[in-house]
Design a protein around this motif. Structure first.
Motif, PDB file in Angstrom:
ATOM      1  N   GLY A  61     -15.965   0.261   7.419  1.00  0.00           N
ATOM      2  CA  GLY A  61     -15.269   0.208   8.854  1.00  0.00           C
ATOM      3  C   GLY A  61     -15.575   1.602   9.395  1.00  0.00           C
ATOM      4  O   GLY A  61     -15.510   2.568   8.584  1.00  0.00           O
ATOM      5  N   SER A  62     -15.116   1.773  10.555  1.00  0.00           N
ATOM      6  CA  SER A  62     -15.180   2.966  11.332  1.00  0.00           C
ATOM      7  C   SER A  62     -14.143   2.762  12.550  1.00  0.00           C
ATOM      8  O   SER A  62     -14.277   1.644  13.156  1.00  0.00           O
TER       9      SER A  62
ATOM     10  N   SER B 184      -4.158  -1.202   8.161  1.00  0.00           N
ATOM     11  CA  SER B 184      -5.646  -1.881   7.792  1.00  0.00           C
ATOM     12  C   SER B 184      -6.180  -1.558   6.730  1.00  0.00           C
ATOM     13  O   SER B 184      -6.493  -2.513   5.740  1.00  0.00           O
ATOM     14  N   ILE B 185      -5.963  -0.353   6.206  1.00  0.00           N
ATOM     15  CA  ILE B 185      -6.503   0.296   4.940  1.00  0.00           C
ATOM     16  C   ILE B 185      -5.701  -0.111   3.846  1.00  0.00           C
ATOM     17  O   ILE B 185      -6.290  -0.725   2.761  1.00  0.00           O
TER      18      ILE B 185
ATOM     19  N   LEU C  31      -7.061  -2.596   0.609  1.00  0.00           N
ATOM     20  CA  LEU C  31      -6.754  -2.303  -0.727  1.00  0.00           C
ATOM     21  C   LEU C  31      -5.945  -3.077  -1.564  1.00  0.00           C
ATOM     22  O   LEU C  31      -6.154  -3.302  -2.940  1.00  0.00           O
ATOM     23  N   ALA C  32      -4.892  -3.735  -0.868  1.00  0.00           N
ATOM     24  CA  ALA C  32      -4.238  -4.753  -1.509  1.00  0.00           C
ATOM     25  C   ALA C  32      -4.950  -5.856  -2.028  1.00  0.00           C
ATOM     26  O   ALA C  32      -4.776  -6.496  -3.018  1.00  0.00           O
ATOM     27  N   ARG C  33      -5.761  -6.277  -1.006  1.00  0.00           N
ATOM     28  CA  ARG C  33      -6.866  -7.528  -1.386  1.00  0.00           C
ATOM     29  C   ARG C  33      -7.638  -7.154  -2.657  1.00  0.00           C
ATOM     30  O   ARG C  33      -8.166  -8.222  -3.180  1.00  0.00           O
TER      31      ARG C  33
ATOM     32  N   VAL D 282     -10.689  11.678  16.661  1.00  0.00           N
ATOM     33  CA  VAL D 282     -10.815  11.944  15.335  1.00  0.00           C
ATOM     34  C   VAL D 282     -11.739  10.563  14.928  1.00  0.00           C
ATOM     35  O   VAL D 282     -11.175   9.549  15.253  1.00  0.00           O
ATOM     36  N   GLU D 283     -12.833  10.729  14.320  1.00  0.00           N
ATOM     37  CA  GLU D 283     -13.226   9.545  13.702  1.00  0.00           C
ATOM     38  C   GLU D 283     -12.926   9.357  12.152  1.00  0.00           C
ATOM     39  O   GLU D 283     -12.978  10.289  11.210  1.00  0.00           O
ATOM     40  N   VAL D 284     -12.683   8.347  11.832  1.00  0.00           N
ATOM     41  CA  VAL D 284     -12.464   7.722  10.568  1.00  0.00           C
ATOM     42  C   VAL D 284     -13.324   6.708   9.968  1.00  0.00           C
ATOM     43  O   VAL D 284     -13.558   5.572  10.867  1.00  0.00           O
ATOM     44  N   ARG D 285     -14.101   6.950   8.954  1.00  0.00           N
ATOM     45  CA  ARG D 285     -14.993   5.749   8.417  1.00  0.00           C
ATOM     46  C   ARG D 285     -14.572   5.663   6.795  1.00  0.00           C
ATOM     47  O   ARG D 285     -14.077   6.585   6.311  1.00  0.00           O
ATOM     48  N   TRP D 286     -14.985   4.496   6.589  1.00  0.00           N
ATOM     49  CA  TRP D 286     -14.632   3.859   5.272  1.00  0.00           C
ATOM     50  C   TRP D 286     -15.522   3.014   4.569  1.00  0.00           C
ATOM     51  O   TRP D 286     -16.087   2.335   5.275  1.00  0.00           O
ATOM     52  N   LEU D 287     -15.684   3.091   3.180  1.00  0.00           N
ATOM     53  CA  LEU D 287     -16.162   2.178   2.274  1.00  0.00           C
ATOM     54  C   LEU D 287     -15.389   2.126   1.233  1.00  0.00           C
ATOM     55  O   LEU D 287     -15.271   2.990   0.532  1.00  0.00           O
TER      56      LEU D 287
END
Length: 142
Positions: free
Chosen positions: A11-12, A28-29, A33-35, A70-75
């Motif tokens: 996501g981003s 959300s993150i 992580l918990a899942r 500020v942009e945040v992206r994650w995988l």
């Protein structure tokens, strides 16, 4: 024997400096992580590192300019969580930040967030020109 396919979450988001937006990304993150069965300690480490990275982007990168993002992206998968935090600032040299643990720097407020990120994440590096932080947490490291 068949193995279950590994779930990955990508996501981003582009953020203004609003506490509820920052908190929303952290929540959300943490849920992802918990899942994926990350430990409470791992979730804490990632949440704190993300908060520091986002706040540094707003304060030091964007110089608190309300027109900048500020942009945040994650995988994130069951083994690791990778994040990119990118501000719209000119960048900086992370090696030029004083070490906040040295006696002569104990009264200087800068450098603590970067120190926490480096301590909690498996890997943290800035891409040139220094406005793009990539950080990774590997589940096996905690």
């Amino acid at each position: 024997m068949t193995s279950e396919p590994q779930s990955a979450f990508e996501g981003s988001v582009r953020l203004h400096e609003k506490n509820q937006e920052i908190e929303g990304v952290q929540v959300s993150i943490a849920e992802i992580l918990a899942r994926l069965h990350y430990s409470e300690a791992a979730i804490f480490a990632v949440r704190l590192s993300l908060e520091e990275a986002m706040m540094n982007g707003f304060r030091h990168g964007n110089l608190q300019d309300p027109t900048k993002f500020v942009e945040v992206r994650w995988l994130i998968d069951s083994n690791s969580a990778n994040f990119h935090v990118i501000d719209e600032g000119d960048g900086f040299d992370p090696e030029g930040v004083p070490d906040p643990t040295l006696d002569e720097n104990l009264e200087i407020p800068s450098g603590r967030g970067l120190m926490l990120i480096r301590a909690y994440m498996t890997d943290a590096r800035y891409h040139n020109p220094g406005n793009h932080l990539e950080m990774t947490f590997r589940k096996a490291d905690l």
